[in-house]
Design a protein around this motif. Sequence first.
Motif, PDB file in Angstrom:
ATOM      1  N   ASN A  74     100.052  50.863  70.541  1.00  7.10           N
ATOM      2  CA  ASN A  74      99.314  50.593  71.776  1.00  7.10           C
ATOM      3  C   ASN A  74      98.107  49.693  71.485  1.00  7.10           C
ATOM      4  O   ASN A  74      97.888  48.695  72.162  1.00  7.10           O
ATOM      5  CB  ASN A  74      98.878  51.936  72.388  1.00  7.10           C
ATOM      6  CG  ASN A  74      98.520  51.850  73.863  1.00  7.10           C
ATOM      7  OD1 ASN A  74      97.350  51.782  74.196  1.00  7.10           O
ATOM      8  ND2 ASN A  74      99.508  51.860  74.756  1.00  7.10           N
ATOM      9  N   ALA A  75      97.360  50.021  70.445  1.00  8.04           N
ATOM     10  CA  ALA A  75      96.192  49.214  70.080  1.00  8.04           C
ATOM     11  C   ALA A  75      96.607  47.802  69.669  1.00  8.04           C
ATOM     12  O   ALA A  75      95.935  46.820  69.994  1.00  8.04           O
ATOM     13  CB  ALA A  75      95.416  49.893  68.952  1.00  8.04           C
ATOM     14  N   THR A  76      97.740  47.706  68.947  1.00  8.60           N
ATOM     15  CA  THR A  76      98.237  46.392  68.521  1.00  8.60           C
ATOM     16  C   THR A  76      98.540  45.512  69.727  1.00  8.60           C
ATOM     17  O   THR A  76      98.173  44.326  69.764  1.00  8.60           O
ATOM     18  CB  THR A  76      99.532  46.555  67.679  1.00  8.60           C
ATOM     19  OG1 THR A  76      99.237  47.408  66.572  1.00  8.60           O
ATOM     20  CG2 THR A  76     100.037  45.214  67.176  1.00  8.60           C
ATOM     21  N   MET A  77      99.190  46.113  70.734  1.00 12.61           N
ATOM     22  CA  MET A  77      99.545  45.329  71.924  1.00 12.61           C
ATOM     23  C   MET A  77      98.305  44.949  72.731  1.00 12.61           C
ATOM     24  O   MET A  77      98.222  43.850  73.279  1.00 12.61           O
ATOM     25  CB  MET A  77     100.538  46.107  72.786  1.00 12.61           C
ATOM     26  CG  MET A  77     101.921  46.124  72.153  1.00 12.61           C
ATOM     27  SD  MET A  77     103.189  46.779  73.254  1.00 12.61           S
ATOM     28  CE  MET A  77     102.923  48.527  73.097  1.00 12.61           C
ATOM     29  N   ILE A  78      97.348  45.859  72.783  1.00 11.93           N
ATOM     30  CA  ILE A  78      96.107  45.551  73.508  1.00 11.93           C
ATOM     31  C   ILE A  78      95.368  44.412  72.806  1.00 11.93           C
ATOM     32  O   ILE A  78      94.897  43.470  73.451  1.00 11.93           O
ATOM     33  CB  ILE A  78      95.220  46.814  73.625  1.00 11.93           C
ATOM     34  CG1 ILE A  78      95.889  47.833  74.546  1.00 11.93           C
ATOM     35  CG2 ILE A  78      93.828  46.448  74.156  1.00 11.93           C
ATOM     36  CD1 ILE A  78      95.204  49.192  74.587  1.00 11.93           C
ATOM     37  N   PRO A 140      87.671  52.921  73.204  1.00 13.34           N
ATOM     38  CA  PRO A 140      87.666  52.481  74.609  1.00 13.34           C
ATOM     39  C   PRO A 140      86.262  52.433  75.224  1.00 13.34           C
ATOM     40  O   PRO A 140      85.928  51.460  75.912  1.00 13.34           O
ATOM     41  CB  PRO A 140      88.527  53.528  75.324  1.00 13.34           C
ATOM     42  CG  PRO A 140      89.274  54.245  74.273  1.00 13.34           C
ATOM     43  CD  PRO A 140      88.517  54.107  72.999  1.00 13.34           C
ATOM     44  N   ALA A 141      85.446  53.436  74.943  1.00 14.42           N
ATOM     45  CA  ALA A 141      84.091  53.439  75.508  1.00 14.42           C
ATOM     46  C   ALA A 141      83.261  52.304  74.934  1.00 14.42           C
ATOM     47  O   ALA A 141      82.464  51.680  75.644  1.00 14.42           O
ATOM     48  CB  ALA A 141      83.413  54.783  75.252  1.00 14.42           C
ATOM     49  N   ASN A 142      83.461  52.002  73.650  1.00 12.23           N
ATOM     50  CA  ASN A 142      82.702  50.912  73.035  1.00 12.23           C
ATOM     51  C   ASN A 142      83.074  49.564  73.646  1.00 12.23           C
ATOM     52  O   ASN A 142      82.203  48.723  73.875  1.00 12.23           O
ATOM     53  CB  ASN A 142      82.917  50.888  71.516  1.00 12.23           C
ATOM     54  CG  ASN A 142      82.206  52.047  70.834  1.00 12.23           C
ATOM     55  OD1 ASN A 142      81.306  52.654  71.414  1.00 12.23           O
ATOM     56  ND2 ASN A 142      82.614  52.368  69.622  1.00 12.23           N
ATOM     57  N   CYS A 143      84.355  49.373  73.931  1.00 14.30           N
ATOM     58  CA  CYS A 143      84.788  48.127  74.570  1.00 14.30           C
ATOM     59  C   CYS A 143      84.265  48.078  76.012  1.00 14.30           C
ATOM     60  O   CYS A 143      83.733  47.059  76.457  1.00 14.30           O
ATOM     61  CB  CYS A 143      86.313  48.013  74.516  1.00 14.30           C
ATOM     62  SG  CYS A 143      86.984  46.632  75.465  1.00 14.30           S
ATOM     63  N   TYR A 160      92.887  48.393  80.050  1.00 15.55           N
ATOM     64  CA  TYR A 160      93.384  48.652  78.691  1.00 15.55           C
ATOM     65  C   TYR A 160      92.710  49.879  78.088  1.00 15.55           C
ATOM     66  O   TYR A 160      93.356  50.713  77.440  1.00 15.55           O
ATOM     67  CB  TYR A 160      93.117  47.443  77.779  1.00 15.55           C
ATOM     68  CG  TYR A 160      93.955  46.241  78.119  1.00 15.55           C
ATOM     69  CD1 TYR A 160      95.335  46.271  77.967  1.00 15.55           C
ATOM     70  CD2 TYR A 160      93.371  45.066  78.576  1.00 15.55           C
ATOM     71  CE1 TYR A 160      96.111  45.167  78.276  1.00 15.55           C
ATOM     72  CE2 TYR A 160      94.135  43.955  78.885  1.00 15.55           C
ATOM     73  CZ  TYR A 160      95.502  44.010  78.734  1.00 15.55           C
ATOM     74  OH  TYR A 160      96.260  42.919  79.035  1.00 15.55           O
ATOM     75  N   ASP A 161      91.395  49.970  78.290  1.00 19.00           N
ATOM     76  CA  ASP A 161      90.645  51.091  77.718  1.00 19.00           C
ATOM     77  C   ASP A 161      91.158  52.431  78.251  1.00 19.00           C
ATOM     78  O   ASP A 161      91.309  53.392  77.507  1.00 19.00           O
ATOM     79  CB  ASP A 161      89.150  50.948  78.038  1.00 19.00           C
ATOM     80  CG  ASP A 161      88.527  49.761  77.304  1.00 19.00           C
ATOM     81  OD1 ASP A 161      89.027  49.396  76.216  1.00 19.00           O
ATOM     82  OD2 ASP A 161      87.528  49.206  77.806  1.00 19.00           O
ATOM     83  N   ALA A 162      91.429  52.468  79.552  1.00 19.33           N
ATOM     84  CA  ALA A 162      91.899  53.716  80.163  1.00 19.33           C
ATOM     85  C   ALA A 162      93.259  54.104  79.589  1.00 19.33           C
ATOM     86  O   ALA A 162      93.494  55.267  79.240  1.00 19.33           O
ATOM     87  CB  ALA A 162      91.970  53.567  81.675  1.00 19.33           C
ATOM     88  N   GLY A 163      94.161  53.109  79.439  1.00 20.41           N
ATOM     89  CA  GLY A 163      95.479  53.391  78.871  1.00 20.41           C
ATOM     90  C   GLY A 163      95.372  53.898  77.443  1.00 20.41           C
ATOM     91  O   GLY A 163      96.009  54.885  77.074  1.00 20.41           O
ATOM     92  N   PHE A 164      94.553  53.235  76.634  1.00 20.05           N
ATOM     93  CA  PHE A 164      94.417  53.638  75.229  1.00 20.05           C
ATOM     94  C   PHE A 164      93.747  55.005  75.112  1.00 20.05           C
ATOM     95  O   PHE A 164      94.054  55.777  74.200  1.00 20.05           O
ATOM     96  CB  PHE A 164      93.627  52.584  74.445  1.00 20.05           C
ATOM     97  CG  PHE A 164      93.515  52.881  72.975  1.00 20.05           C
ATOM     98  CD1 PHE A 164      94.633  52.800  72.147  1.00 20.05           C
ATOM     99  CD2 PHE A 164      92.306  53.267  72.417  1.00 20.05           C
ATOM    100  CE1 PHE A 164      94.541  53.087  70.786  1.00 20.05           C
ATOM    101  CE2 PHE A 164      92.207  53.550  71.051  1.00 20.05           C
ATOM    102  CZ  PHE A 164      93.324  53.460  70.240  1.00 20.05           C
ATOM    103  N   THR A 165      92.835  55.304  76.029  1.00 18.39           N
ATOM    104  CA  THR A 165      92.166  56.613  76.010  1.00 18.39           C
ATOM    105  C   THR A 165      93.194  57.743  76.039  1.00 18.39           C
ATOM    106  O   THR A 165      93.141  58.671  75.232  1.00 18.39           O
ATOM    107  CB  THR A 165      91.208  56.758  77.217  1.00 18.39           C
ATOM    108  OG1 THR A 165      90.188  55.767  77.096  1.00 18.39           O
ATOM    109  CG2 THR A 165      90.560  58.135  77.247  1.00 18.39           C
ATOM    110  N   TYR A 166      94.170  57.635  76.968  1.00 20.06           N
ATOM    111  CA  TYR A 166      95.197  58.684  77.048  1.00 20.06           C
ATOM    112  C   TYR A 166      95.949  58.814  75.739  1.00 20.06           C
ATOM    113  O   TYR A 166      96.135  59.901  75.209  1.00 20.06           O
ATOM    114  CB  TYR A 166      96.207  58.345  78.153  1.00 20.06           C
ATOM    115  CG  TYR A 166      95.665  58.493  79.548  1.00 20.06           C
ATOM    116  CD1 TYR A 166      95.052  59.681  79.933  1.00 20.06           C
ATOM    117  CD2 TYR A 166      95.779  57.471  80.487  1.00 20.06           C
ATOM    118  CE1 TYR A 166      94.562  59.830  81.218  1.00 20.06           C
ATOM    119  CE2 TYR A 166      95.294  57.615  81.779  1.00 20.06           C
ATOM    120  CZ  TYR A 166      94.681  58.799  82.139  1.00 20.06           C
ATOM    121  OH  TYR A 166      94.210  58.944  83.394  1.00 20.06           O
ATOM    122  N   VAL A 167      96.374  57.656  75.209  1.00 20.44           N
ATOM    123  CA  VAL A 167      97.207  57.667  74.014  1.00 20.44           C
ATOM    124  C   VAL A 167      96.454  58.265  72.820  1.00 20.44           C
ATOM    125  O   VAL A 167      96.972  59.107  72.089  1.00 20.44           O
ATOM    126  CB  VAL A 167      97.656  56.221  73.695  1.00 20.44           C
ATOM    127  CG1 VAL A 167      98.446  56.174  72.410  1.00 20.44           C
ATOM    128  CG2 VAL A 167      98.478  55.664  74.843  1.00 20.44           C
TER     129      VAL A 167
END
Length: 184
Positions: A74-78, A140-143, A160-167
């Motif tokens: 997920n982070a790679t794609m973001i 995510p919060a830092n971004c 993106y941050d919200a999606g990564f937060t869940y993961v």
Amino acid sequence: MEISLFSFFSVILLSSYPFSISATPSNLDQLCNLLGASYISPQLCHSIMDSDPRSFTADLNGLGIIASNIAARNATMIAADIQLLLLNSSSSDINREKVLKTCLKLYTDVVPMLNSAAKSIKVKNYSGAETMLNVATKVPANCDNAAIEETSLWSLLNHYDAGFTYVVYVAHAIAAYIERYAGN
Ligand SMILES: *[C@@H]1O[C@H](CO)[C@@H](O)[C@H](O)[C@H]1NC(C)=O
Ligand SMILES: *[C@@H]1O[C@H](CO)[C@@H](O)[C@H](O)[C@H]1NC(C)=O
């Protein structure tokens, strides 16, 4: 309060019992039901973990590895998407470029950390994995914070941050669960 909470959960357990009679629940079902933290519902756990078919046959340790792998992907794609935004943004907009570079670095740097978290789980170093995943939950919060004054960018990056937060929260909760209940 504790007693009423306890009976609340008993009611839930009893009422869900008939559904688990017919089939042996998979490790994934059990894990998703037991994560239990108020911020991770079984539905959220499944929505992340079901995306990797290996989840349906993995043991508990394997589920921890898969969750960290999913977060790394997920982070790679973001990071790849942010890289595109950076390439397409006009270099005269210095602030926009700065925000994108900050978030790109955050999402790029977290990938090897998530890969090491997966490797740590593999060798049953659960506390090491949990520490790394805990750091990853801050990304995510830092971004978001970096983008706060760039209104047009913020909503895009927040998506993106919200999606990564869940993961990443699911991956962290699974590592913490394994450490607590199945660990060393
Ligand atoms: C577990 O991982 C952490 C973080 O990488 C590391 O500092 C620690 O030495 C590792 N522990 C073991 C027993 O390998
Ligand atoms: C990251 O995972 C979330 C949650 O599953 C998903 O909604 C989002 O689309 C993923 N992001 C990318 C860029 O794949």
